[in-house]
Design a protein around this motif. Structure first.
Motif, PDB file in Angstrom:
ATOM      1  N   GLY A  37      34.932  18.973  27.288  1.00 12.12           N
ATOM      2  CA  GLY A  37      34.483  18.993  28.603  1.00 12.12           C
ATOM      3  C   GLY A  37      33.917  17.709  29.110  1.00 12.12           C
ATOM      4  N   LEU A  38      34.601  16.340  28.373  1.00  7.85           N
ATOM      5  CA  LEU A  38      34.268  15.042  28.639  1.00  7.85           C
ATOM      6  C   LEU A  38      35.099  14.513  29.826  1.00  7.85           C
ATOM      7  N   THR A  39      34.698  13.542  30.682  1.00  4.66           N
ATOM      8  CA  THR A  39      35.788  12.801  31.439  1.00  4.66           C
ATOM      9  C   THR A  39      36.404  11.836  30.710  1.00  4.66           C
ATOM     10  N   ARG A  40      37.736  11.419  31.291  1.00  3.31           N
ATOM     11  CA  ARG A  40      38.505  10.523  30.677  1.00  3.31           C
ATOM     12  C   ARG A  40      37.746   9.156  30.390  1.00  3.31           C
ATOM     13  N   GLY A  41      36.843   8.899  31.222  1.00  3.11           N
ATOM     14  CA  GLY A  41      36.166   7.759  31.162  1.00  3.11           C
ATOM     15  C   GLY A  41      35.298   7.487  29.882  1.00  3.11           C
ATOM     16  N   ALA A  42      34.423   8.689  30.044  1.00  7.56           N
ATOM     17  CA  ALA A  42      33.580   9.061  28.808  1.00  7.56           C
ATOM     18  C   ALA A  42      34.151   9.144  27.341  1.00  7.56           C
ATOM     19  N   LEU A  43      35.241   9.717  27.458  1.00  9.03           N
ATOM     20  CA  LEU A  43      36.204   9.499  26.203  1.00  9.03           C
ATOM     21  C   LEU A  43      36.453   8.069  25.919  1.00  9.03           C
ATOM     22  N   TYR A  44      37.177   7.619  26.924  1.00  6.57           N
ATOM     23  CA  TYR A  44      37.720   6.279  26.516  1.00  6.57           C
ATOM     24  C   TYR A  44      36.821   5.177  26.225  1.00  6.57           C
ATOM     25  N   PHE A  45      35.342   5.374  26.643  1.00  6.18           N
ATOM     26  CA  PHE A  45      34.183   4.545  26.244  1.00  6.18           C
ATOM     27  C   PHE A  45      34.250   4.426  24.742  1.00  6.18           C
ATOM     28  N   HIS A  46      34.521   5.516  23.962  1.00  3.54           N
ATOM     29  CA  HIS A  46      34.095   5.589  22.556  1.00  3.54           C
ATOM     30  C   HIS A  46      35.611   5.573  21.872  1.00  3.54           C
ATOM     31  N   PHE A  47      36.567   6.080  22.315  1.00  4.68           N
ATOM     32  CA  PHE A  47      37.863   5.683  21.831  1.00  4.68           C
ATOM     33  C   PHE A  47      38.865   5.643  22.643  1.00  4.68           C
ATOM     34  N   PRO A  48      39.439   4.578  22.726  1.00  3.98           N
ATOM     35  CA  PRO A  48      40.417   3.983  23.687  1.00  3.98           C
ATOM     36  C   PRO A  48      41.757   4.794  23.705  1.00  3.98           C
ATOM     37  N   THR A  49      42.254   5.224  22.474  1.00  2.00           N
ATOM     38  CA  THR A  49      43.506   5.673  22.257  1.00  2.00           C
ATOM     39  C   THR A  49      43.266   6.830  21.029  1.00  2.00           C
ATOM     40  N   LYS A  50      44.441   7.780  21.061  1.00  2.00           N
ATOM     41  CA  LYS A  50      44.466   8.786  20.142  1.00  2.00           C
ATOM     42  C   LYS A  50      44.430   8.289  18.614  1.00  2.00           C
ATOM     43  N   GLU A  51      45.265   7.116  18.337  1.00  2.00           N
ATOM     44  CA  GLU A  51      45.347   6.398  17.149  1.00  2.00           C
ATOM     45  C   GLU A  51      43.814   5.946  16.671  1.00  2.00           C
ATOM     46  N   ALA A  52      43.155   5.569  17.684  1.00  5.08           N
ATOM     47  CA  ALA A  52      41.725   5.214  17.269  1.00  5.08           C
ATOM     48  C   ALA A  52      40.973   6.143  16.603  1.00  5.08           C
TER      49      ALA A  52
ATOM     50  N   GLU B 189      30.695  11.883  17.399  1.00  3.51           N
ATOM     51  CA  GLU B 189      30.846  12.796  16.485  1.00  3.51           C
ATOM     52  C   GLU B 189      31.502  13.944  16.896  1.00  3.51           C
ATOM     53  N   SER B 190      31.091  14.506  18.055  1.00  2.00           N
ATOM     54  CA  SER B 190      31.610  15.599  18.578  1.00  2.00           C
ATOM     55  C   SER B 190      32.959  15.506  18.869  1.00  2.00           C
ATOM     56  N   ILE B 191      33.450  14.175  19.312  1.00  2.00           N
ATOM     57  CA  ILE B 191      34.910  13.728  20.020  1.00  2.00           C
ATOM     58  C   ILE B 191      35.523  13.977  18.621  1.00  2.00           C
ATOM     59  N   LEU B 192      35.164  13.369  17.573  1.00  2.00           N
ATOM     60  CA  LEU B 192      36.004  13.310  16.300  1.00  2.00           C
ATOM     61  C   LEU B 192      35.987  14.617  15.563  1.00  2.00           C
ATOM     62  N   GLU B 193      35.107  15.452  15.696  1.00  3.00           N
ATOM     63  CA  GLU B 193      35.192  16.910  15.314  1.00  3.00           C
ATOM     64  C   GLU B 193      36.185  17.574  16.206  1.00  3.00           C
ATOM     65  N   ALA B 194      35.930  17.484  17.414  1.00  2.00           N
ATOM     66  CA  ALA B 194      37.143  18.240  18.204  1.00  2.00           C
ATOM     67  C   ALA B 194      38.675  17.957  18.157  1.00  2.00           C
TER      68      ALA B 194
ATOM     69  N   GLU C   8      21.191   7.358  20.164  1.00  2.00           N
ATOM     70  CA  GLU C   8      21.554   8.769  19.481  1.00  2.00           C
ATOM     71  C   GLU C   8      22.436   9.589  19.949  1.00  2.00           C
ATOM     72  N   ARG C   9      22.290   9.770  21.570  1.00  2.00           N
ATOM     73  CA  ARG C   9      23.436  10.509  22.213  1.00  2.00           C
ATOM     74  C   ARG C   9      24.786  10.153  22.069  1.00  2.00           C
ATOM     75  N   ALA C  10      24.856   8.675  21.963  1.00  2.00           N
ATOM     76  CA  ALA C  10      26.174   8.179  21.870  1.00  2.00           C
ATOM     77  C   ALA C  10      26.870   8.552  20.538  1.00  2.00           C
ATOM     78  N   ILE C  11      25.785   8.455  19.462  1.00  2.00           N
ATOM     79  CA  ILE C  11      26.506   8.749  18.129  1.00  2.00           C
ATOM     80  C   ILE C  11      26.740  10.261  18.109  1.00  2.00           C
TER      81      ILE C  11
END
Length: 221
Positions: free
Chosen positions: A40-55, A12-17, A5-8
């Protein structure tokens, strides 16, 4: 389950931002650095969900086609109208939808991952085909043509409305669009029963609708 649930929620917060960034500065100028600062995420946390801006852009586009708020009505034409009026009500208020439209008209973004316009056309065509089977359309009306031209007209109205200095309301402009289109495709008896009010999208998503109360179908056009 809690971790999932936290991952979801994080996804979602990444997509909204990122959607907000696309709206504010466009696809090219939206950067990963700006997104990290905003979330406020780290690059590692971001890339875990989305590897690229295109994604991330693809994730935003995947949310664009929705029938949220569309409820079964007496006439399928009413459901088709509701689809457009709901989107008109939601789009100025939801960065995710606004970003999806912006990505669709951005030549660079469109060359990378296309648009969702064909999907909107398909959704509308399905409703119009059913309306034709129920005898709601005039004999000459072709669902595929109506769906295709309506999506093009809806998009054009939205883009023009957004830049006009008069601060016109998108729901009112889309309501006017349907008032022009429907007399050419709907049987008169059906047309008289359709609710084309610019307030309909708001009513469909309002507290009464959330509570399960029916939204009237039959307000004269």
């Amino acid at each position: 389950m809690a971790r999932q649930e936290r991952a979801i929620r994080t996804r979602e917060s990444i997509l909204e931002a990122m959607a907000s960034l696309f709206v504010e500065v466009g696809y090219e100028a939206a950067t990963i650095a700006a997104l990290l600062e905003r979330t406020g995420l780290t690059r590692g946390a971001l890339y875990f969900h989305f590897p690229t801006k295109e994604a991330m852009a693809r994730g935003v586009l995947a949310r664009a086609v929705t029938r949220e708020g569309v409820r079964p009505q007496k006439h399928k034409l009413q459901e088709w109208v509701d689809l457009g009026l709901l989107l008109a009500h939601r789009l100025p208020r939801e960065p995710m939808l606004r970003a999806a439209v912006q990505l669709s008209v951005d030549p660079k973004a469109r060359s990378l991952f296309g648009t969702r316009w064909p999907d909107w056309i398909d959704v509308g065509e399905d409703l119009l085909v059913e309306a034709g089977k129920r005898g709601e359309l005039l004999p000459h009306a072709v669902p595929a043509e109506i769906a295709r031209l309506a999506v093009g007209a809806w998009t054009g109205v939205q883009l023009v409305t957004e830049v006009l200095p008069e601060n016109r309301d998108l729901s009112e402009e889309i309501s006017r669009l349907y008032r022009l289109i429907l007399p050419a495709v709907a049987r008169p008896g059906i047309l008289a029963e359709l609710d084309l009010s610019p307030c309909r999208g708001e009513r469909l998503l309002g507290p009464a609708a959330d509570a399960g109360a029916p939204v009237a179908d039959g307000t004269p056009a």
